[in-house]
Scaffold this active site. Structure first.
Site, PDB file in Angstrom:
ATOM      1  NE  ARG A  61      -4.121   1.675   2.287  1.00  0.00           N
ATOM      2  CZ  ARG A  61      -4.246   2.550   3.277  1.00  0.00           C
ATOM      3  NH1 ARG A  61      -3.388   2.525   4.290  1.00  0.00           N
ATOM      4  NH2 ARG A  61      -5.215   3.441   3.280  1.00  0.00           N
ATOM      5  CG  HIS A  65      -1.603   5.269  -0.331  1.00  0.00           C
ATOM      6  ND1 HIS A  65      -2.326   5.880   0.678  1.00  0.00           N
ATOM      7  CD2 HIS A  65      -2.406   4.295  -0.823  1.00  0.00           C
ATOM      8  CE1 HIS A  65      -3.506   5.288   0.797  1.00  0.00           C
ATOM      9  NE2 HIS A  65      -3.570   4.311  -0.103  1.00  0.00           N
ATOM     10  CG  ASP A  73       7.928  11.387  -5.785  1.00  0.00           C
ATOM     11  OD1 ASP A  73       7.226  10.727  -4.982  1.00  0.00           O
ATOM     12  OD2 ASP A  73       7.687  12.577  -6.073  1.00  0.00           O
ATOM     13  CG  HIS A 192      -8.019  -4.261  -1.287  1.00  0.00           C
ATOM     14  ND1 HIS A 192      -9.032  -3.347  -1.434  1.00  0.00           N
ATOM     15  CD2 HIS A 192      -6.902  -3.535  -1.002  1.00  0.00           C
ATOM     16  CE1 HIS A 192      -8.557  -2.124  -1.248  1.00  0.00           C
ATOM     17  NE2 HIS A 192      -7.263  -2.217  -0.990  1.00  0.00           N
TER      18      HIS A 192
END
Length: 327
Positions: A61, A65, A73, A192
Site C-alpha cells: 500500500r 500511495h 518518487d 486486497h
C-alpha cells in the site's frame, strides 16, 4: 500448475505483455553498483512479514500511495518538519499507512552495502514485489533507476488517492488520470486479497449506506451480520480492523475476486468492480475469480505500469541517505 512453474511463466509472459518501460528504468540498473540489492530487500521484508503477515499489505500500500502522488518518487516517506509538510497526514494516509520502520531497516542495510547509491523510491518498488512474494504471490521484474523527490504534496495526496468509498466511475477516472487502464484498476485492486481495513472505512455500508439509514443492499447478508458484530458503533472504535479477504487473509491469491462475486467485498471501492455499471470491470472480476494464473499475470503487469508513473530519473531529484528527510 505448481507455484514455482507459475511464477516462472508469469515472469516470462511479462516480457511480452507489459507496457513499454520508461526509457531510463531497467531491472539491471544496480547490477554493478549494488549487485546484492534485491537479496538485501528480500531478507528484511521476509523477516518483517514473518513477524507480522499484515506488513506485506502495508508495504504494498505504501508503494501504491506513493505512486499516485507526484509519481513513484518516495515523497510519501518524508516526515513533516517545522518548515516542511509531507503527505503522511493526508486523509488517505493519516492513522492508516504504515511500514515506515521496515523501509528504514531496508535503507540502512542497503546504505551499509552500497552507500548513496539506491533510491528510496526503488526500495519501495522492490519491497512491494517482495511483500507479494512473501505471501505466495507472483514475481515480476522490477524496473529500477528512480530517484527521490525533494518535495511532497499534501493536497495531491488528499485529491489523487482513490477513497474506499469511491464509485466505479471515480476509480476509473483516477486511474486513467495516471495513465492506467481499467485492467490495471481491477488487477491492482486484487491486492486486497491480503491486509486489513479500519471500520471507519466501511462502517457506513453497514448502517447508513448513501445516507439511507440502512445497510448497503448489495452486501451479502451473512457477511453483513458478521461485519456489524465486528464494527458496531457501540462496541468498536474507528480503528478496529477487519480482513479485506475473509477467505485467505494471509495468502496472496484470487479469493478477493471470488468474494466479490458473492457480494463479500469489504469496501465500496471493492464491490463496485463487480457491478453491472462497467462490463469490462465486471468481466475481469469474473475472469480473475476463475483463472488465478491470469490474475497473477495481469497483477504483475499492472504493478510495472504503476511503477512507471512519472519517475524522477537521470539528474532529477536525489538519492536520499535517509528516506524520511531530504538530503
Amino acid at each position: 500448475m505448481k507455484t514455482g512453474m507459475l511464477l516462472i511463466v508469469v515472469f516470462a509472459t511479462l516480457l511480452v505483455t507489459q507496457k513499454p518501460v520508461t526509457a531510463q528504468l531497467s531491472p539491471l540498473f544496480y547490477a554493478r553498483s549494488c549487485p546484492n540489492l534485491q537479496a538485501l530487500v528480500r531478507r528484511v521484508v521476509q523477516q518483517a512479514v514473518f513477524q507480522e503477515p499484515r506488513m506485506a499489505a502495508s508495504l504494498l500500500r505504501l508503494f501504491f500511495h506513493d505512486c499516485f502522488v507526484q509519481g513513484c518518487d518516495a515523497s510519501i516517506l518524508l516526515d513533516d518538519t517545522s518548515s516542511f509538510t509531507g503527505e503522511k497526514t493526508a486523509v488517505p494516509n493519516r492513522n492508516s499507512v504504515r511500514g515506515f520502520e521496515v523501509i528504514d531497516n531496508i535503507k540502512s542495510a542497503v546504505e551499509n552495502a552500497c552507500p548513496r547509491t539506491v533510491s528510496c523510491a526503488d526500495i519501495l518498488a522492490l519491497a512491494a514485489r517482495e511483500s507479494v512474494l512473501a505471501l505466495q504471490g507472483p514475481a515480476w521484474s522490477v524496473p529500477l533507476g528512480r530517484r527521490d523527490s525533494t518535495t511532497a504534496s499534501l493536497a495531491s495526496a488528499n485529491n489523487d488517492i482513490p477513497a474506499p468509498t469511491s464509485t466505479l466511475s471515480q476509480l476509473i477516472s483516477k486511474f486513467q488520470a495516471k495513465g492506467l487502464s481499467i485492467q490495471d484498476l481491477v488487477a491492482t485492486s486484487g491486492a486486497h486479497t491480503i491486509g486489513l481495513a479500519r471500520c471507519v472505512t466501511f462502517r457506513d455500508r453497514l448502517y447508513n449506506f448513501s445516507n439511507t439509514g440502512a445497510p448497503d443492499p448489495n452486501l451479502n447478508r451473512f457477511f453483513l451480520a458478521n461485519l456489524q458484530q465486528q464494527c458496531s458503533p457501540s462496541t468498536s472504535s474507528d480503528n478496529s480492523l477487519s480482513a479485506l479477504d475473509v477467505r485467505s487473509p494471509n495468502r496472496f491469491d484470487n479469493s478477493y475476486f471470488v468474494n466479490l462475486q458473492f457480494n463479500r467485498g469489504l469496501l465500496n471501492s471493492d464491490q463496485v468492480l463487480a457491478s453491472t455499471q462497467n462490463g469490462v470491470a465486471q468481466g475481469l472480476v469474473s475472469l480473475y475469480a476463475n483463472r488465478p494464473f491470469q490474475f497473477f499475470r495481469d497483477f504483475a503487469s499492472a504493478m510495472v505500469n504503476m511503477g512507471n508513473i512519472s519517475p524522477l530519473t537521470g539528474s532529477a531529484g536525489q538519492i536520499r541517505t535517509s528516506c524520511r528527510v531530504v538530503n
